[in-house]
Motif scaffolding. Structure first.
Motif, PDB file in Angstrom:
ATOM      1  N   ALA B  50       6.992 -11.321  -8.458  1.00  0.00           N
ATOM      2  CA  ALA B  50       7.482 -11.632  -9.881  1.00  0.00           C
ATOM      3  C   ALA B  50       6.987 -13.175  -9.966  1.00  0.00           C
ATOM      4  O   ALA B  50       7.310 -14.004  -9.004  1.00  0.00           O
ATOM      5  N   GLY B  51       6.361 -13.643 -10.887  1.00  0.00           N
ATOM      6  CA  GLY B  51       5.702 -14.823 -10.753  1.00  0.00           C
ATOM      7  C   GLY B  51       4.308 -14.998 -10.986  1.00  0.00           C
ATOM      8  O   GLY B  51       3.911 -13.983 -11.919  1.00  0.00           O
ATOM      9  N   ASP B  52       3.644 -16.068 -10.623  1.00  0.00           N
ATOM     10  CA  ASP B  52       2.236 -16.198 -11.142  1.00  0.00           C
ATOM     11  C   ASP B  52       1.585 -15.470 -10.119  1.00  0.00           C
ATOM     12  O   ASP B  52       1.937 -15.008  -9.120  1.00  0.00           O
ATOM     13  N   ARG B  53       0.098 -15.785 -10.236  1.00  0.00           N
ATOM     14  CA  ARG B  53      -0.937 -15.291  -9.293  1.00  0.00           C
ATOM     15  C   ARG B  53      -0.594 -15.544  -7.690  1.00  0.00           C
ATOM     16  O   ARG B  53      -0.579 -14.762  -6.821  1.00  0.00           O
ATOM     17  N   THR B  54       0.103 -16.735  -7.472  1.00  0.00           N
ATOM     18  CA  THR B  54       0.415 -17.022  -6.045  1.00  0.00           C
ATOM     19  C   THR B  54       1.630 -15.959  -5.579  1.00  0.00           C
ATOM     20  O   THR B  54       1.634 -15.671  -4.449  1.00  0.00           O
ATOM     21  N   ALA B  55       2.340 -15.569  -6.390  1.00  0.00           N
ATOM     22  CA  ALA B  55       3.389 -14.485  -6.154  1.00  0.00           C
ATOM     23  C   ALA B  55       2.842 -13.385  -5.790  1.00  0.00           C
ATOM     24  O   ALA B  55       3.186 -12.755  -4.538  1.00  0.00           O
ATOM     25  N   THR B  58       0.701 -13.881  -2.176  1.00  0.00           N
ATOM     26  CA  THR B  58       1.726 -13.904  -1.015  1.00  0.00           C
ATOM     27  C   THR B  58       2.574 -12.436  -0.849  1.00  0.00           C
ATOM     28  O   THR B  58       2.687 -12.264   0.247  1.00  0.00           O
ATOM     29  N   SER B  59       2.725 -11.924  -2.031  1.00  0.00           N
ATOM     30  CA  SER B  59       3.473 -10.663  -1.651  1.00  0.00           C
ATOM     31  C   SER B  59       2.661  -9.604  -0.918  1.00  0.00           C
ATOM     32  O   SER B  59       3.302  -8.837  -0.410  1.00  0.00           O
ATOM     33  N   VAL B  60       1.452  -9.275  -1.303  1.00  0.00           N
ATOM     34  CA  VAL B  60       0.575  -8.422  -0.623  1.00  0.00           C
ATOM     35  C   VAL B  60       0.643  -8.969   0.829  1.00  0.00           C
ATOM     36  O   VAL B  60       0.503  -8.043   1.776  1.00  0.00           O
ATOM     37  N   GLU B  61       0.522 -10.265   1.144  1.00  0.00           N
ATOM     38  CA  GLU B  61       0.363 -10.682   2.522  1.00  0.00           C
ATOM     39  C   GLU B  61       1.752 -10.248   3.207  1.00  0.00           C
ATOM     40  O   GLU B  61       1.983  -9.952   4.310  1.00  0.00           O
ATOM     41  N   ALA B  62       3.005 -10.719   2.502  1.00  0.00           N
ATOM     42  CA  ALA B  62       4.313 -10.342   3.221  1.00  0.00           C
ATOM     43  C   ALA B  62       4.614  -8.946   3.380  1.00  0.00           C
ATOM     44  O   ALA B  62       5.298  -8.923   4.307  1.00  0.00           O
ATOM     45  N   ASP B  63       4.030  -8.076   2.442  1.00  0.00           N
ATOM     46  CA  ASP B  63       4.186  -6.695   2.818  1.00  0.00           C
ATOM     47  C   ASP B  63       3.608  -6.276   4.294  1.00  0.00           C
ATOM     48  O   ASP B  63       4.251  -5.437   4.950  1.00  0.00           O
ATOM     49  N   GLY B  98      11.553  -4.475  -1.732  1.00  0.00           N
ATOM     50  CA  GLY B  98      11.973  -5.545  -2.146  1.00  0.00           C
ATOM     51  C   GLY B  98      11.284  -6.178  -3.264  1.00  0.00           C
ATOM     52  O   GLY B  98      10.467  -6.026  -3.865  1.00  0.00           O
ATOM     53  N   ARG B  99      12.162  -7.158  -3.712  1.00  0.00           N
ATOM     54  CA  ARG B  99      11.375  -8.149  -4.839  1.00  0.00           C
ATOM     55  C   ARG B  99      11.050  -9.448  -4.367  1.00  0.00           C
ATOM     56  O   ARG B  99      11.878 -10.150  -3.467  1.00  0.00           O
ATOM     57  N   TRP B 100       9.902  -9.728  -4.526  1.00  0.00           N
ATOM     58  CA  TRP B 100       9.365 -11.145  -4.117  1.00  0.00           C
ATOM     59  C   TRP B 100       8.948 -12.246  -5.441  1.00  0.00           C
ATOM     60  O   TRP B 100       8.083 -11.790  -6.100  1.00  0.00           O
ATOM     61  N   GLN B 101       9.866 -13.194  -5.412  1.00  0.00           N
ATOM     62  CA  GLN B 101       9.842 -13.807  -6.489  1.00  0.00           C
ATOM     63  C   GLN B 101       9.460 -15.192  -6.224  1.00  0.00           C
ATOM     64  O   GLN B 101      10.140 -16.050  -5.325  1.00  0.00           O
ATOM     65  N   VAL B 102       8.361 -15.965  -6.643  1.00  0.00           N
ATOM     66  CA  VAL B 102       7.981 -17.344  -6.461  1.00  0.00           C
ATOM     67  C   VAL B 102       8.305 -18.118  -7.959  1.00  0.00           C
ATOM     68  O   VAL B 102       7.590 -17.882  -9.001  1.00  0.00           O
ATOM     69  N   VAL B 107      10.246 -19.692  -2.610  1.00  0.00           N
ATOM     70  CA  VAL B 107      10.269 -18.501  -2.765  1.00  0.00           C
ATOM     71  C   VAL B 107      11.436 -17.616  -2.616  1.00  0.00           C
ATOM     72  O   VAL B 107      12.176 -18.145  -1.734  1.00  0.00           O
ATOM     73  N   ARG B 108      11.758 -16.315  -3.080  1.00  0.00           N
ATOM     74  CA  ARG B 108      12.979 -15.710  -3.225  1.00  0.00           C
ATOM     75  C   ARG B 108      12.601 -14.457  -2.806  1.00  0.00           C
ATOM     76  O   ARG B 108      11.921 -13.715  -3.441  1.00  0.00           O
ATOM     77  N   LEU B 109      13.098 -13.817  -1.526  1.00  0.00           N
ATOM     78  CA  LEU B 109      12.989 -12.385  -1.279  1.00  0.00           C
ATOM     79  C   LEU B 109      14.379 -12.035  -1.286  1.00  0.00           C
ATOM     80  O   LEU B 109      15.290 -11.953  -0.589  1.00  0.00           O
ATOM     81  N   THR B 110      14.289 -10.481  -2.199  1.00  0.00           N
ATOM     82  CA  THR B 110      15.680  -9.542  -2.021  1.00  0.00           C
ATOM     83  C   THR B 110      15.167  -8.451  -1.427  1.00  0.00           C
ATOM     84  O   THR B 110      14.323  -7.701  -2.036  1.00  0.00           O
ATOM     85  N   GLY B 111      15.481  -8.286  -0.268  1.00  0.00           N
ATOM     86  CA  GLY B 111      14.999  -7.064   0.672  1.00  0.00           C
ATOM     87  C   GLY B 111      16.070  -6.003   0.792  1.00  0.00           C
ATOM     88  O   GLY B 111      17.293  -6.341   0.521  1.00  0.00           O
ATOM     89  N   GLU B 112      15.501  -4.733   0.694  1.00  0.00           N
ATOM     90  CA  GLU B 112      16.314  -3.727   0.942  1.00  0.00           C
ATOM     91  C   GLU B 112      16.025  -2.638   1.798  1.00  0.00           C
ATOM     92  O   GLU B 112      14.858  -2.195   2.007  1.00  0.00           O
ATOM     93  N   LEU B 113      16.828  -1.986   2.577  1.00  0.00           N
ATOM     94  CA  LEU B 113      16.647  -0.918   3.543  1.00  0.00           C
ATOM     95  C   LEU B 113      17.461   0.286   2.834  1.00  0.00           C
ATOM     96  O   LEU B 113      18.998  -0.022   2.657  1.00  0.00           O
TER      97      LEU B 113
END
Lengths: 181, 427
Positions: B50-55, B58-63, B98-102, B107-113
């Motif tokens: 969620a957010g701009d292109r940076t989001a 980085t989200s793909v990298e974070a995965d 998870g939700r990756w919001q920039v 940056v805000r990460l809400t992770g879920e297991l």
């Protein structure tokens, strides 16, 4: 052939030339002051005072850096067996000749460098190199050379004179060599 | 290590027990010993950006960072939702998302297991941090997943200090445990060696020739990178290791003419000699209790690992099973010591119990040296030239092939794994 001695001598010349030109030279013979840093958790360590710079000795009749370098260049490198710091006949003969140079030049002070081959850990070889340098220093002392004219530095396996990875290279690297101080 | 005749069944039983035991802080909890139990099967879904292109970038990298963290902890087998074919046939027991919001520089990460097949939520957690530090958030989520399922945090948030060889010089570097975010801590074109961490992770103790008077002990904080002299006595000042309580350190000094072990206070003062032998004594390490030390001595003729009390008494050889042993490191769990052995063709890594029994080879082939435990005692990082150039490798100690850390083509050696470091607090 002792290419490393020549390199060491050239480096030493450069150091002395800088020192003569007025640059501060680290006083390698002075033990550093008591440490004052504070590495405990939560406390920022404070710096230890740096070693005060002292100019090279300039007593009357002292050797010039070039003369000292030339003399040390003439000293023979001493070689050791694997994992050993004992001095064999060849090493003792070389050291006897080196001791004459030191006796004939009372103002010459030297650093004895201990070196090892690449096998084994950095840390163990560092201790082994120190043993080798100390063995040489003790031999000189027994031959009447003042302890105050000699310091030891171990480089362990960090400064090979031959970069090879075979028995011949390793034999050349297990050594004690000398630099002017 | 404990034997587990039916690890999968046992894990299932423990899982069931843990779920039934409502008093447990974590609802699902599986007891795993390193390497012995069957790995949990976990699927990683891509984070929703969620957010701009940076989001999105980085989200793909974070995965991939999360998947790699989980795969590198010896707890999981990982299925990546974005590359299912790589793990065909794997039936996952858990799934992460998870939700990756920039927002601006945050940056805000809400992770879920979730547990499968029912998809019950096992863990939901939100982390917030600077965008420049986004990796830390992902590492923390990975560590929290491991904590949730095993009762013990993962080590993805820890770091590794190491030495980079550049020509004739050696500099001190540090990087994240996954090999990213590497940076130089020294650049004095001298010789840096043998790093080790303070027990709180705030300081690095190391040997350096930077003072111009041979090897001396220095300390620096990785954050401000200013080195301070700890011990610059005549001769050797090497192999410093802080005691587990951080109040003292043990090191090698040769001020009395021979390499001996000394205990200094944490500032480097008040030396107390621990060994007294004409042979070489060096490379000490502490037991996790601080009551004992392991070290290398050649008093028997070849280098061997010995143990003694931390005041210097009760010296005994660790093992007679191997003829040349060096470079010990004591597991933070206390149950094993890892060390180097010399072979005809190189150096292998072994572990054994502190009483010398149970010696087993854990890494062979090439020159494998300087082993150091991970803070959870499940892995060992070491130097090896097994692929032709000195580099850093990690073994899970279970017989699987070690994996290489990417040090950007730099010649890397002498690693030291940090303790667990303060993590990112969840919201």
């Amino acid at each position: 052939m002792r290419p490393t001695i020549r390199l060491t001598a050239i480096a030493a010349c450069a150091v002395f030339a800088l020192a003569a030109a007025g640059c501060a030279k680290k006083a390698v013979q002075t033990p550093p002051p008591p440490p004052t840093s504070t590495p405990d958790a939560g406390t920022v360590p404070t710096p230890a005072p740096t070693t005060p710079a002292t100019p090279p000795a300039t007593t009357p009749g002292a050797l010039t850096p070039a003369e000292a370098a030339a003399l040390v260049r003439g000293m023979q490198t001493v070689y050791f067996a694997l994992d050993s710091w004992s001095l064999d006949d060849g090493a003792r003969a070389a050291l006897d000749a080196n001791a004459r140079v030191l006796r004939d030049n009372a103002s010459l002070s030297i650093t004895v460098e201990g070196h090892c081959d690449e096998r084994g850990t950095v840390e163990y070889n560092q201790a082994l190199g120190e043993k080798r340098a100390e063995a040489v220093k003790q031999y000189f002392a027994d031959a009447g050379i003042a302890m105050s004219r000699m310091v030891t530095v171990s480089y362990g396996k960090e400064r090979p004179s031959d970069e090879g990875h075979d028995d011949a290279a390793w034999a050349k690297n297990r050594r004690a060599e000398f630099s002017p101080r | 290590m404990r034997s587990r005749p039916a690890p999968a069944l046992l894990a299932l039983a423990l899982l069931t027990l843990a779920v039934l035991a409502s008093a447990q802080p974590s609802e699902v909890r599986i007891d795993l010993q390193s390497g012995a139990a069957e790995r949990l099967r976990i699927r990683c879904e891509s984070f929703t950006a969620a957010g701009d292109r940076t989001a999105r970038v980085t989200s793909v990298e974070a995965d991939e960072v999360l998947a790699a963290d989980l795969a590198h902890s010896p707890v999981f087998r990982v299925q990546r939702a974005w590359n299912e074919r790589a793990s065909a046939g794997l039936v996952p027991q858990f799934v992460t998302s998870g939700r990756w919001q920039v927002t601006g520089a945050t940056v805000r990460l809400t992770g879920e297991l979730r547990e499968l097949p029912g998809k019950q939520v096992v863990l939901t957690r939100t982390y917030r941090g600077a965008l420049t530090d986004w990796r830390r958030l992902v590492h923390q989520f990975a560590d929290d997943i491991v904590l949730q399922l095993t009762g013990e945090s993962g080590v993805a948030s820890s770091r590794i200090a190491y030495i980079v060889k550049q020509g004739r010089d050696k500099e001190l570097w540090v990087m994240d445990a996954d090999g990213h975010a590497a940076r130089a801590l020294t650049s004095d074109r001298s010789l840096a060696q043998s790093p080790s961490w303070a027990p709180d992770g705030s300081l690095l103790l190391f040997t350096s020739y930077r003072g111009g008077a041979g090897p001396q002990l220095w300390v620096m904080s990785p954050s401000d990178r200013r080195p301070f002299l700890v011990s610059g006595r005549p001769g050797l000042n090497t192999t410093g290791r802080y005691a587990p309580d951080g109040q003292s350190l043990v090191c090698t000094l040769s001020q009395d003419g021979n390499a001996e072990l000394y205990r200094l206070d944490a500032r480097g003062g008040s030396p107390r000699r621990l060994t007294n032998h004409r042979a070489i004594d060096t490379s000490p390490c502490w037991s996790p209790t601080g009551r004992e030390l392991a070290f290398t001595s050649d008093r028997s003729g070849t280098p061997q690992v010995y143990l003694m009390d931390s005041e210097g008494g009760n010296v005994r050889r660790l093992t007679y099973d191997v003829t040349y042993t060096d470079s010990p490191d004591w597991s933070p769990r206390g149950d094993r010591i890892v060390f180097v052995t010399r072979t005809d063709s190189g150096f292998d890594l072994y572990t054994c119990r502190p009483d010398g029994t149970g010696a087993q080879r854990v890494v062979a082939s090439g020159r494998n040296e300087n082993p150091r435990w991970s803070p959870d005692g499940r892995q060992v990082v070491f130097t090896s030239d097994r692929d032709g150039q000195e580099g850093l490798w990690i073994t899970d100690l279970d017989g699987s092939p070690p994996r290489k850390l990417d040090t950007g083509g730099r010649r890397a050696l002498s690693p030291a794994w940090s303790p667990r470091l303060p993590g990112v607090a969840a919201e």
